[in-house]
Design a protein around this motif. Structure first.
Motif, PDB file in Angstrom:
ATOM      1  N   PRO A 173       0.815  -1.220   0.000  1.00  0.00           N
ATOM      2  CA  PRO A 173       0.000   0.000   0.000  1.00  0.00           C
ATOM      3  C   PRO A 173       0.855   1.280   0.000  1.00  0.00           C
ATOM      4  CG  PRO A 173      -0.702  -1.498   1.741  1.00  0.00           C
ATOM      5  CD  PRO A 173       0.526  -2.097   1.121  1.00  0.00           C
ATOM      6  N   TRP A 174       2.072   1.191   0.536  1.00  0.00           N
ATOM      7  CA  TRP A 174       2.945   2.373   0.566  1.00  0.00           C
ATOM      8  C   TRP A 174       3.189   2.917  -0.834  1.00  0.00           C
ATOM      9  CZ3 TRP A 174       4.521   5.982   3.673  1.00  0.00           C
ATOM     10  CH2 TRP A 174       5.679   6.712   3.401  1.00  0.00           C
TER      11      TRP A 174
ATOM     12  N   GLY B 100      -2.598  16.518   0.685  1.00  0.00           N
ATOM     13  CA  GLY B 100      -2.052  15.630   1.707  1.00  0.00           C
ATOM     14  C   GLY B 100      -2.896  14.377   1.767  1.00  0.00           C
ATOM     15  N   VAL B 101      -2.245  13.209   1.787  1.00  0.00           N
ATOM     16  CA  VAL B 101      -2.973  11.946   1.782  1.00  0.00           C
ATOM     17  C   VAL B 101      -2.424  11.060   2.891  1.00  0.00           C
ATOM     18  CG1 VAL B 101      -3.480   9.869   0.439  1.00  0.00           C
ATOM     19  CG2 VAL B 101      -3.432  12.074  -0.693  1.00  0.00           C
ATOM     20  N   THR B 102      -3.295  10.242   3.448  1.00  0.00           N
ATOM     21  CA  THR B 102      -2.889   9.282   4.469  1.00  0.00           C
ATOM     22  C   THR B 102      -2.680   7.912   3.860  1.00  0.00           C
ATOM     23  OG1 THR B 102      -4.302  10.413   6.019  1.00  0.00           O
ATOM     24  CG2 THR B 102      -3.587   8.238   6.627  1.00  0.00           C
ATOM     25  N   PRO B 103      -1.509   7.315   4.052  1.00  0.00           N
ATOM     26  CA  PRO B 103      -1.390   5.925   3.607  1.00  0.00           C
ATOM     27  C   PRO B 103      -2.207   5.036   4.533  1.00  0.00           C
ATOM     28  CG  PRO B 103       0.588   6.584   4.782  1.00  0.00           C
ATOM     29  CD  PRO B 103      -0.293   7.798   4.704  1.00  0.00           C
TER      30      PRO B 103
ATOM     31  N   LEU C  76       2.958   1.329   5.838  1.00  0.00           N
ATOM     32  CA  LEU C  76       4.222   2.007   6.105  1.00  0.00           C
ATOM     33  C   LEU C  76       5.377   1.051   5.854  1.00  0.00           C
ATOM     34  CD1 LEU C  76       2.975   3.634   9.399  1.00  0.00           C
ATOM     35  CD2 LEU C  76       3.526   4.876   7.314  1.00  0.00           C
ATOM     36  N   PRO C  77       6.496   1.541   5.273  1.00  0.00           N
ATOM     37  CA  PRO C  77       7.632   0.646   5.042  1.00  0.00           C
ATOM     38  C   PRO C  77       8.241   0.215   6.375  1.00  0.00           C
ATOM     39  CG  PRO C  77       8.100   2.891   4.269  1.00  0.00           C
ATOM     40  CD  PRO C  77       6.717   2.907   4.806  1.00  0.00           C
ATOM     41  N   ALA C  78       8.136  -1.074   6.675  1.00  0.00           N
ATOM     42  CA  ALA C  78       8.397  -1.563   8.025  1.00  0.00           C
ATOM     43  C   ALA C  78       9.825  -1.318   8.503  1.00  0.00           C
ATOM     44  CB  ALA C  78       8.070  -3.051   8.094  1.00  0.00           C
TER      45      ALA C  78
ATOM     46  N   ARG D 218       2.513   7.525  -4.787  1.00  0.00           N
ATOM     47  CA  ARG D 218       1.961   8.069  -6.026  1.00  0.00           C
ATOM     48  C   ARG D 218       1.136   9.324  -5.800  1.00  0.00           C
ATOM     49  NH1 ARG D 218       0.849   4.653 -10.374  1.00  0.00           N
ATOM     50  NH2 ARG D 218       2.406   3.028 -10.446  1.00  0.00           N
ATOM     51  N   THR D 219       0.750   9.579  -4.556  1.00  0.00           N
ATOM     52  CA  THR D 219      -0.010  10.797  -4.296  1.00  0.00           C
ATOM     53  C   THR D 219       0.919  11.966  -3.980  1.00  0.00           C
ATOM     54  OG1 THR D 219      -0.220  10.498  -1.902  1.00  0.00           O
ATOM     55  CG2 THR D 219      -1.842   9.382  -3.278  1.00  0.00           C
ATOM     56  N   LEU D 220       2.209  11.683  -3.809  1.00  0.00           N
ATOM     57  CA  LEU D 220       3.161  12.768  -3.530  1.00  0.00           C
ATOM     58  C   LEU D 220       3.395  13.565  -4.816  1.00  0.00           C
ATOM     59  CD1 LEU D 220       5.683  10.792  -1.303  1.00  0.00           C
ATOM     60  CD2 LEU D 220       3.982  12.464  -0.570  1.00  0.00           C
TER      61      LEU D 220
END
Lengths: 245, 293
Positions: A79-80, B77-80, B85-87, A85-87
């Motif tokens: 999902p990251w 601004g977007v929330t993943p 998150l990359p662990a 891609r939204t950046l």
């Protein structure tokens, strides 16, 4: 381009945080040197040098295909990736950063190959030859890097893994990486010039020895590079992250 | 100014139509809730508006441009998703990575402090608790001093206290003039934050109205009885479904309806009153049946 370096840095950080991945990519080419080059061509300076050059090309091909093919497909399944891609950045920095990081990892994976060659075989190379060889690494890695990117962006992870495995073997054998310059079986001599591995290895042989590269092989290397670039770009453009049916 | 808009947007995945000619507009300074059950198309709509995916047909717009153009996303601004998150990266590194994409990012320490993450900057994100990950994910939406933030189910899985904390942060941003599009499948969350709500169901916009208006619709109850004969006229019924002897009455006032049932002469059995789900309420009200709200 600072953003490219940022992407490259984070790619490397993620790789280095799982150290076994680094060991893995360095192990295979070094082991191949120990099993195939040292016992068969170790004592003959010319043969050992050519064989090492072949092994270097083999190594950059495998490393590029898998780093990018499997790496990109894996990233896309996270999902990251959707979040990045939204950046507010286009594909450029991500693409370039990935390639830089991949090149760095490829160079790391070559160190053990060169060490084995220097310590355990009669292979020799001049300083100029080594430098030229380094240039050949970058040129030769390009088509495989782009091929990897095309596979990674076009296919889901499990498919990408299989396709990389299926692709690398015929490229290696067919391109003549498993045989010395003019001792390959007849049918390989026929098909080799049309495969990108041959162009890459001829560049390498020319860099470290006095092999005259064939125009046809180099032309085909350029054709493969352009075709792979087109495929990678098109796969990237069509990509929307994970795809479900 | 319109900061985000979708005009007659459709998007399918294979045979599944995730969005069917959806239109929505978010003006600067609004806090709009996007409400709907799972599978309603909320995430797909958000993916289109943030440039992650492109529509099959129709047009999407963000800050006056195509969201797939990076320049349109400068003020976004977007929330993943929390799991995304990359662990192996540390909290501070993740913030720095996002900050590198923006011309004037919020300083790392200030941002982490605002979201209660100051002590965690050197921890790998893989080692954070669910609530901490969620807070970091939301903090990332605010790194670039956005004009509009898009939050996809920001507080799913959080406890009450953590949820309130995040609501405060979102309200503070909105109070300072920020625009928010927030998806949720909790009406409670939308009620707490939004003035306007867009309800999605089955890939279509079922309602686009004030929170109060939508709450009235969602407050619909389903009263079910088994009757052999014909039902008399009953007060407050917005829709009737018959299933053999069983009648399901959707009503905005279950008390009055039951009182009327009891005082009427109709012979009913197996009285049952239960709340309708959002989905049920909206589908009932949008289905072409004789009775409407």
């Amino acid at each position: 381009m600072p953003l490219t370096l940022v992407h490259a840095r984070y790619q490397l950080l993620e790789t280095i945080r799982v150290p076994i991945a680094v060991v893995g990519s360095a192990f295979f080419p070094a082991a191949a040197m120990l099993f195939f080059v040292v016992p068969f061509a170790g004592d003959d300076a010319v043969a050992a040098t050519y064989a090492t050059a072949s092994m270097v090309v083999f190594s950059i091909m495998v490393s590029s295909l898998f780093t990018f093919g499997v790496g990109v497909a894996d990233d896309r399944s996270q999902p990251w990736d959707g979040f990045t891609r939204t950046l507010p950045a286009g594909p450029g920095p991500r693409f370039a950063g990935r390639i830089l990081a991949g090149m760095a990892m490829t160079l790391v994976s070559l160190v053990p190959v060169l060490l084995v060659a220097a310590l355990l075989t009669a292979a020799t190379v001049s300083a100029t030859g080594l430098l030229l060889g380094l240039c050949a690494v970058f040129v030769g890695a390009l088509p495989f890097t782009l091929m990897g990117l095309a596979i990674g962006y076009a296919l889901p992870l499990k498919a990408a893994l299989v396709v990389c495995q299926v692709v690398f073997f015929p490229l290696a054998v067919g391109g003549g990486l498993m045989s010395s310059p003019d001792e390959a079986p007849r049918f390989i001599e026929v098909i080799a010039p049309y495969l990108p591995t041959r162009g890459a290895v001829e560049l390498m042989w020319a860099a470290v020895g006095d092999y005259p590269p064939q125009a046809r092989s180099l032309l085909m290397l350029a054709v493969w590079t352009l075709a792979a670039a087109a495929a990678a770009l098109s796969a990237y453009r069509r990509d929307e992250g994970r795809r479900f049916r | 100014m319109i900061l985000a808009a979708a005009v007659e947007v459709s998007r399918s995945y294979g045979d599944v139509r995730a969005l069917d000619r959806v239109s929505i507009r978010v003006e600067e300074g609004e806090l709009v809730g996007l409400l709907g059950p799972n599978g309603a198309g909320k995430s797909t709509l958000i993916n289109l508006l943030t440039g992650v995916r492109r529509p099959d047909s129709g047009r999407v717009e963000l800050c006056g441009g195509d969201p797939r153009d990076p320049r349109s996303r400068r003020a976004l601004g977007v929330t993943p998703q929390e799991t995304g998150l990359p662990a192996t990266l540390k909290v501070g590194e993740v913030v720095d990575f996002v900050a590198a994409h923006h011309p004037d990012p919020v300083p790392r320490a200030e941002l982490l402090d605002r979201f209660g993450l100051a002590d965690l900057a050197r921890r790998q994100t893989g080692g954070l608790s669910g609530g901490q990950k969620r807070r970091l994910a939301i903090a990332l939406a605010f790194v670039g001093r956005p004009r509009i933030v898009v939050l996809d189910e920001p507080t799913t899985g959080l406890d009450v206290e953590a949820r309130r904390g995040l609501w405060d942060a979102i309200e503070a941003f909105h109070a300072a003039g920020g625009t928010v599009l927030l998806s949720s499948h909790y009406l409670e969350e939308i009620e707490a934050l939004a003035r306007r709500v867009v309800v999605l169901g089955g890939g279509r916009v079922l309602a686009d109205d004030t929170v109060a208006a939508v709450r009235d619709v969602v407050g619909v109850r389903r009263v079910s009885v088994t009757v052999s004969g014909v039902l008399p006229d009953l007060p407050g019924v917005v829709a009737v479904e018959r299933d053999g002897d069983r009648a399901h009455l959707l009503t905005t006032d279950a008390d009055a309806l039951v009182r009327a049932l009891v005082t009427s002469t109709v012979d009913f059995r197996q009285l049952e009153v239960r709340p309708t789900s959002l989905e049920e309420a909206f589908l009932a009200l949008t289905r072409p049946v004789p009775a409407t709200a």
